[in-house]
Motif scaffolding. Structure first.
Motif, PDB file in Angstrom:
ATOM      1  N   PHE A 222       0.720  -1.164  -0.016  1.00  0.00           N
ATOM      2  CA  PHE A 222      -0.175   0.027   0.020  1.00  0.00           C
ATOM      3  C   PHE A 222       0.793   1.365   0.058  1.00  0.00           C
ATOM      4  N   GLN A 223       0.672   2.038  -0.990  1.00  0.00           N
ATOM      5  CA  GLN A 223       1.381   3.317  -1.050  1.00  0.00           C
ATOM      6  C   GLN A 223       0.398   4.513  -1.068  1.00  0.00           C
ATOM      7  N   GLY A 224       0.439   5.558  -0.327  1.00  0.00           N
ATOM      8  CA  GLY A 224      -0.517   6.748  -0.258  1.00  0.00           C
ATOM      9  C   GLY A 224      -0.055   7.766   0.514  1.00  0.00           C
ATOM     10  N   ASP A 225      -0.715   8.963   0.408  1.00  0.00           N
ATOM     11  CA  ASP A 225      -0.542  10.084   1.180  1.00  0.00           C
ATOM     12  C   ASP A 225      -0.904  10.115   2.528  1.00  0.00           C
ATOM     13  N   VAL A 226      -0.328  10.524   3.307  1.00  0.00           N
ATOM     14  CA  VAL A 226      -0.408  10.698   4.848  1.00  0.00           C
ATOM     15  C   VAL A 226      -1.223  11.903   5.287  1.00  0.00           C
ATOM     16  N   VAL A 227      -2.508  11.628   5.894  1.00  0.00           N
ATOM     17  CA  VAL A 227      -3.296  12.703   6.155  1.00  0.00           C
ATOM     18  C   VAL A 227      -3.139  13.003   7.959  1.00  0.00           C
ATOM     19  N   VAL A 228      -2.983  11.951   8.756  1.00  0.00           N
ATOM     20  CA  VAL A 228      -2.761  12.120  10.272  1.00  0.00           C
ATOM     21  C   VAL A 228      -1.547  11.203  10.538  1.00  0.00           C
ATOM     22  N   THR A 229      -0.809  11.832  11.172  1.00  0.00           N
ATOM     23  CA  THR A 229       0.245  11.249  11.941  1.00  0.00           C
ATOM     24  C   THR A 229       0.614  11.754  13.379  1.00  0.00           C
ATOM     25  N   LYS A 230      -0.134  11.059  14.491  1.00  0.00           N
ATOM     26  CA  LYS A 230      -0.025  11.830  15.679  1.00  0.00           C
ATOM     27  C   LYS A 230       0.147  10.650  16.780  1.00  0.00           C
ATOM     28  N   ASN A 253     -19.447  10.142  19.452  1.00  0.00           N
ATOM     29  CA  ASN A 253     -19.061  11.556  19.354  1.00  0.00           C
ATOM     30  C   ASN A 253     -18.414  12.202  18.088  1.00  0.00           C
ATOM     31  N   LEU A 254     -17.838  11.126  17.169  1.00  0.00           N
ATOM     32  CA  LEU A 254     -17.480  11.743  16.021  1.00  0.00           C
ATOM     33  C   LEU A 254     -18.901  11.768  14.896  1.00  0.00           C
ATOM     34  N   ARG A 255     -19.483  11.130  15.274  1.00  0.00           N
ATOM     35  CA  ARG A 255     -21.041  11.240  14.403  1.00  0.00           C
ATOM     36  C   ARG A 255     -21.411  12.450  14.541  1.00  0.00           C
ATOM     37  N   GLU A 256     -21.615  13.048  15.870  1.00  0.00           N
ATOM     38  CA  GLU A 256     -22.308  14.286  16.239  1.00  0.00           C
ATOM     39  C   GLU A 256     -21.495  15.383  15.831  1.00  0.00           C
ATOM     40  N   PHE A 257     -20.250  15.020  15.783  1.00  0.00           N
ATOM     41  CA  PHE A 257     -19.344  16.215  15.551  1.00  0.00           C
ATOM     42  C   PHE A 257     -19.244  16.526  14.011  1.00  0.00           C
ATOM     43  N   LYS A 379      -8.501  15.695   4.256  1.00  0.00           N
ATOM     44  CA  LYS A 379      -7.890  16.542   5.191  1.00  0.00           C
ATOM     45  C   LYS A 379      -8.594  17.439   6.243  1.00  0.00           C
ATOM     46  N   GLU A 380      -9.749  17.978   5.582  1.00  0.00           N
ATOM     47  CA  GLU A 380     -10.631  18.568   6.501  1.00  0.00           C
ATOM     48  C   GLU A 380     -11.396  17.367   7.641  1.00  0.00           C
ATOM     49  N   ASN A 381     -11.828  16.520   7.019  1.00  0.00           N
ATOM     50  CA  ASN A 381     -12.396  15.501   7.707  1.00  0.00           C
ATOM     51  C   ASN A 381     -11.559  14.833   9.092  1.00  0.00           C
ATOM     52  N   PHE A 382     -10.287  14.508   8.532  1.00  0.00           N
ATOM     53  CA  PHE A 382      -9.615  13.843   9.724  1.00  0.00           C
ATOM     54  C   PHE A 382      -8.916  15.106  10.600  1.00  0.00           C
ATOM     55  N   GLU A 383      -9.053  16.253  10.487  1.00  0.00           N
ATOM     56  CA  GLU A 383      -8.732  17.420  11.396  1.00  0.00           C
ATOM     57  C   GLU A 383      -9.807  17.325  12.470  1.00  0.00           C
ATOM     58  N   GLY A 384     -11.105  17.075  11.974  1.00  0.00           N
ATOM     59  CA  GLY A 384     -12.176  16.908  13.027  1.00  0.00           C
ATOM     60  C   GLY A 384     -11.972  15.762  13.773  1.00  0.00           C
ATOM     61  N   TYR A 385     -11.602  14.471  13.046  1.00  0.00           N
ATOM     62  CA  TYR A 385     -11.280  13.223  13.477  1.00  0.00           C
ATOM     63  C   TYR A 385     -10.318  13.367  14.899  1.00  0.00           C
ATOM     64  N   ALA A 386      -9.016  14.067  14.732  1.00  0.00           N
ATOM     65  CA  ALA A 386      -8.001  14.264  15.434  1.00  0.00           C
ATOM     66  C   ALA A 386      -8.493  15.237  16.653  1.00  0.00           C
ATOM     67  N   ASP A 387      -9.528  16.086  16.550  1.00  0.00           N
ATOM     68  CA  ASP A 387      -9.868  16.818  17.539  1.00  0.00           C
ATOM     69  C   ASP A 387     -10.768  15.938  18.451  1.00  0.00           C
ATOM     70  N   VAL A 388     -11.565  15.147  17.987  1.00  0.00           N
ATOM     71  CA  VAL A 388     -12.485  14.523  18.812  1.00  0.00           C
ATOM     72  C   VAL A 388     -11.518  13.386  19.473  1.00  0.00           C
ATOM     73  N   LEU A 389     -10.814  12.997  18.713  1.00  0.00           N
ATOM     74  CA  LEU A 389     -10.004  11.871  19.393  1.00  0.00           C
ATOM     75  C   LEU A 389      -9.088  12.415  20.577  1.00  0.00           C
ATOM     76  N   SER A 390      -8.776  13.656  20.507  1.00  0.00           N
ATOM     77  CA  SER A 390      -8.097  14.288  21.757  1.00  0.00           C
ATOM     78  C   SER A 390      -8.941  14.539  22.770  1.00  0.00           C
ATOM     79  N   TRP A 391     -10.081  14.279  22.775  1.00  0.00           N
ATOM     80  CA  TRP A 391     -11.314  14.322  23.995  1.00  0.00           C
ATOM     81  C   TRP A 391     -11.059  12.982  24.575  1.00  0.00           C
ATOM     82  N   PHE A 392     -10.495  12.104  24.147  1.00  0.00           N
ATOM     83  CA  PHE A 392     -10.762  10.772  24.690  1.00  0.00           C
ATOM     84  C   PHE A 392      -9.250  10.401  25.277  1.00  0.00           C
ATOM     85  N   VAL A 393      -8.119  10.524  24.336  1.00  0.00           N
ATOM     86  CA  VAL A 393      -6.759  10.296  24.787  1.00  0.00           C
ATOM     87  C   VAL A 393      -5.908  11.562  24.623  1.00  0.00           C
TER      88      VAL A 393
END
Length: 994
Positions: A222-230, A253-257, A379-393
């Motif tokens: 698999f080869q692709g562009d990275v959108v999240v690395t945290k 929470n992600l669905r609501e966000f 990119k926009e979708n996973f910015e919100g994904y990372a924001d919601v994930l920061s609520w839990f970890v």
């Protein structure tokens, strides 16, 4: 039962359409659907594809196979070429095993009954029925060269030729089955699917199954562009469960966000893929429509590639057929969860990498546009994904830069050097060493020398220098000893002062916003007037003031103090820092520099360790800086928003609802605000400038912001409620398009970064912002004014609470205690004068009359207020006095709470007024009280017209401090000068009245 449908070819299609577009076929049996690949452009397309439909035993005898031909143009438009229905009764009822390749006529979309319609072409199909065998996925039929003859509808071909062709198809299909391309058949029922895969009961069982599976080849390829690395502070297993466990709280929470609806999550199922075991699940959902895009239905198929307990890899295939050109491409996402690096705290970490790749199923001219749109959308979708994930970890990146509060403050609370070490460091200088050497030398000389007879004017017990050399030596020795004694005294007092400094950290009780400031050090502090500098720092936040200790004679002080503010109900916006040189509580000349820390413009990691440059002419010339560590935390958690909105609802008179997490996040990103800043309300309005600008006004607990986008030209700014001096309602006019407007007037010099949005700037340097054209002006006006008043009132409430506390302590002391304390305090006469005024007229300045108010305001006592005289014993009266010094009297704006006792004079005819004052908001204000005594008497020689006044000043010390003499002298000089002004003004005012 299994129904096989062979789609071979078509002929006789409309040439003008088929020759200009690709042609494909859709099949439908009941709820089951299938589709061929697009072929062409040609008027004689050939597919040669096979499809398998799983039919239940109770299928109706009237069931039909619906066949529909479409042509698809490059513009993504499609048009129906023809349709046909094949009855399945002959196969289901008569039990025939197969229907040989047969030409079926295609009819137009609208078929009028009892009228002959022209055929739109023909399609060649073959059908066969087999028993209940294991499910085999349909595959492309290999090319077979069969001579077919055109005939009318339902014409048949020689059965021998058909049988030979079918046998050849079956043989080649069984050999080439592994190399065929899979065809997807939609709407497979759960009962039919259960025969091909097994549902896994628990998520833990999924992970156990994947331990034995190995699909590393697909992972490495698999080869692709990275959108999240945290990197997050959590174990890899826990992070994997949080993201992919069924019914995960994170997904909810992600669905609501992200505004996801119609969410359907399938179970994890296991099946065989070649020789390896595969665990997959299917998810479908719909993203709500926005102003720029309609709602989109999305299908996502997730498959575990690796799950060995330490590393996890999940491949997701995302299909969005409803978007433009959605049938042309698929998006593949790879989630990789691996162990992260070690951090100082020693907690386990996990690294989350999400990459993507776009695969095109067919060529298209819009490939570049599709790839760009997918990149920006993900990119926009996973910015919100990372924001919601920061609520839990917790993110490991932020923890590396901002360690735990206790860990950062621990070194400051520890005493690194003992008294002996500090003494060696302090006394190792030329003065002390020279004094010691000279003292040893002189003592040795005295011991070795013999006593001589008296000479000159000497007598027994008096030994004078015998030469000028001895005289000079004695003078130098005395000066050196005086200097050494002064240094030793300062050192001892500084060590005794340690117990009342801010080195000890005490936890503040109460819920709310807790602000902790660690004052570490300062560098390059400026000198002013004198060659010595005694710096200290004053901190102000939300109306509360805290002061550091005073460092003696240094331009690079080391405080290492921890200062904590009391719990605040509303989140603070700014922290004011000001540096002073200490020279008494009434001093106004030694402000060395100031700075402002805006909590909305700094992240938590930046606040945890920052060097603050000081503003001001002296500070900027010397490039002075302070080293601070600031921690702002909320002890209430999510309940803060509810508590604040409940309080504001009473002010507004209307229900205030909590905004969605998605809207809050958009508001924070729009203005670059921290995560704790929550949106309360937003309004559509116009910003009044030379040309009205339509946009939206956003209000929160600490800021009011405006945003507009006019043909790509964006206007964006926000203001602090603390910077707003006044809010006025402007009557409707032609300039406001006939609607009332709100005028926000800022304090002088504030909000300059938002001056591009201001309507005007007045002569005092105040910016004016005007907003009009609200949908509901009254509601918006009440809400905005309530938020502004709440922030302004809170700052004053802290001062009032401190004053009330001091008032209670003062009121509890009775008159006898006051009298005894006055006797214990050393009083010194500061001023005396004889006035040609009758004593009864002079006592008007202590009666609470208009004359007293006028005189006290002229001598710098602002907001002067007194209570009525109350009798506490025969011929003794008491009252309370409160006022505030202006900037001339004290740069700190000191507030004074006093108790005055009036009684007849013990000597002569007159009165004695004893005034005990407590000073607030001044350095060391809690260390002392000021006693002021007025003695006003009638002169016996001229009883009717002359009065004599004496003013005495004393300081009562409550705590020890090394600045006792300096403070006493400063108070004495200031009050002596004020007393002179009071009586001189009284003489002039009374003379004008008579």
């Amino acid at each position: 039962m299994k129904l096989r449908v062979y789609v071979l070819e078509a002929t006789g299609l409309v040439p003008c359409k088929a020759a200009a577009a690709s042609v494909y076929v859709k099949l439908k049996v009941g709820k089951h659907k299938a589709r061929t690949r697009a072929v062409g452009p040609t008027d004689k397309p050939s597919w040669k594809e096979e499809f398998v439909f799983l039919l239940s035993d109770d299928v109706s005898d009237n069931a039909v196979l619906q066949v529909t031909l479409f042509c698809q143009f490059e513009s993504s438009n499609k048009e129906l070429l023809g349709r046909s229905e094949v009855p399945l009764g002959s196969i289901l009822v008569e039990g025939e095993q197969s229907v040989p390749p047969t030409w079926y006529s295609l009819r137009p979309k609208h078929n009028v009954p009892n009228m002959r319609t022209k055929d739109c072409g023909k399609i060649l199909l073959s059908l066969s029925l087999t028993g209940r065998n294991n499910y085999v996925e349909a595959s492309n039929l290999l090319d077979v060269d069969i001579e077919l003859k055109n005939s009318s509808s339902m014409d048949t071909i020689d059965s021998t030729e058909v049988k030979r062709s079918m046998d050849s198809l079956e043989a080649e299909t069984s050999v080439k089955d592994g190399d065929s391309i899979k065809q997807v058949i939609d709407s497979v029922t759960d009962d039919d699917y259960a025969s091909t895969s097994t549902t896994v009961s628990t998520f833990e069982e999924v992970l156990e199954i994947m331990r034995s599976s190995n699909q590393s080849d697909a992972l490495e390829s698999f080869q692709g562009d990275v959108v999240v690395t945290k990197t997050y502070i959590v174990d890899v297993k826990d992070l994997n469960s949080l993201l992919f466990k069924p019914k995960s709280e994170f997904i909810s929470n992600l669905r609501e966000f992200q505004g996801i609806t119609c969410y359907v999550e399938g179970p994890w199922t296991q099946s065989m893929e070649g020789d390896s075991l595969c665990v997959t699940r299917t998810i479908s959902y719909t993203k709500n429509s926005t102003k720029f895009a309609k709602s989109v239905k999305t299908m996502e198929e997730q498959k575990y590639l690796k799950a060995d307990g330490k590393n996890f890899a999940i491949l997701a295939k995302v299909c969005t057929p409803e978007v433009p050109f959605g049938d042309c491409f698929e998006v593949f996402l790879l989630y990789k969860i691996t162990p992260g690096p070690q951090i100082p705290s020693g907690e386990p970490t996990s690294k989350l990498d999400i990459s993507y790749n776009v695969e095109f199923k067919q060529t298209t001219l819009m490939k570049g546009m599709i790839e760009t749109s997918v990149h920006h959308g993900l990119k926009e979708n996973f910015e919100g994904y990372a924001d919601v994930l920061s609520w839990f970890v917790k993110s490991a990146e932020s923890s590396v830069h901002s360690l735990d509060k206790d860990q950062l403050l621990a070194p400051l609370l520890a005493d690194h050097q003992s008294n002996i070490e500090l003494a060696i460091k302090y006394f190792c200088n030329f003065t002390i060493i020279s004094v010691i050497l000279m003292g040893i030398y002189v003592v040795a000389h005295i011991v070795l020398s013999e006593s001589d007879a008296t000479k000159g004017l000497e007598f027994g017990g008096l030994d004078l220098p015998d030469s000028f050399g001895e005289l000079v030596t004695s003078g130098i020795l005395i000066l050196q000893m005086k200097r050494a004694f002064s240094m030793i005294s300062h050192f001892v007092q500084a060590r005794l002062r340690k117990g009342i400094d801010h080195h000890s950290f005490k936890t503040t009780h109460g819920d709310g916003w807790l602000l902790t400031v660690a004052l570490i050090e300062g560098i390059n502090l400026p000198l002013f007037i004198s060659d010595t500098l005694d710096p200290y720092v004053m901190l102000r936040c939300n109306g509360m003031t805290k002061t550091s200790s005073v460092q003696l004679q240094t331009q690079d002080p080391q405080w290492n103090e921890v200062i904590q503010f009391d719990a605040m109900q509303d989140p603070p916006s700014v922290l004011d820092v000001e540096l002073f040189n200490f020279d008494g509580p009434f001093d106004q000349q030694f402000s060395l520099g100031h700075a402002e820390i805006n909590f909305l413009k700094h992240t938590a990691s930046e606040l945890a360790d920052m060097w603050v440059p000081l503003e001001g002419k002296l500070a900027q010339a010397c490039q002075s800086r302070l080293h601070l560590r600031v921690f702002l935390e909320n002890t209430r958690g999510p309940e803060t928003i509810k508590h604040y909105l409940t309080k504001m609802e009473k002010e507004v008179g209307k229900k205030l609802s909590i905004q969605s997490p998605h809207k809050n996040s958009a508001f924070q990103k729009l203005f670059g605000l921290p995560a704790e800043e929550y949106l309360i309300k937003d309004y559509s309005c116009s910003l009044k400038r030379k040309i009205p600008l339509q946009g939206r006004l956003f209000v929160s607990a600490r800021v009011v912001g405006f945003y507009a986008n006019l043909f790509g030209h964006k206007t964006r700014f926000f203001l602090l409620w603390e910077d707003v001096e006044d809010i006025q309602v402007v009557a409707p006019s032609l300039a406001t398009i006939g609607s009332p407007a709100l005028l926000l007037i800022l304090k002088s010099g504030r909000g300059m970064e938002a001056r591009h949005g201001a309507k005007s700037q007045d002569e005092e340097g105040r910016l004016n912002f005007m907003f009009h054209s609200f949908v509901s002006f009254n509601t918006a006006c009440r809400t905005i004014k309530a938020l502004w008043r709440s922030k302004a009132i809170e700052q004053r409430s802290k001062l009032q609470e401190e004053q009330e506390g001091d008032d209670k302590s003062d009121n509890q002391s009775d008159v006898t205690e006051s009298g005894s304390s006055e006797e214990d305090v050393a009083m010194e006469e500061a001023y005396s004068i004889e006035l040609p005024v009758h004593i009864e007229s002079l006592m008007e300045i202590f009666s609470g009359s208009h004359l007293e108010m006028k005189i006290m305001s002229k001598v710098g006592c602002l907001d002067y207020s007194v209570s009525q005289w109350e009798a506490v014993r025969p011929n003794a009266f008491k009252r309370q006095v409160s006022y505030k010094y202006n900037r001339y009297m004290s740069i700190f704006g000191s507030e004074v709470i006093g108790t005055q006792l009036k009684s007849p004079s013990l000597v002569g005819n007159g009165w004695t007024i004893n005034d005990v004052m407590s000073l607030h908001n001044v350095p060391f204000g809690d260390h002392f009280k000021v006693h002021l005594k007025y003695e006003i008497q009638c002169l016996e020689a001229d009883f009717s017209s002359t009065s004599q006044c004496h003013v005495y000043v004393g300081v009562e010390w409550l705590n020890k401090t090394k600045f006792k003499k300096r403070i006493t002298k400063n108070i004495f000089d200031k009050l002596a000068h004020r007393s002179k002004e009071i009586f001189e003004l009284a003489e002039r005012e009374l003379a004008s009245l008579t």
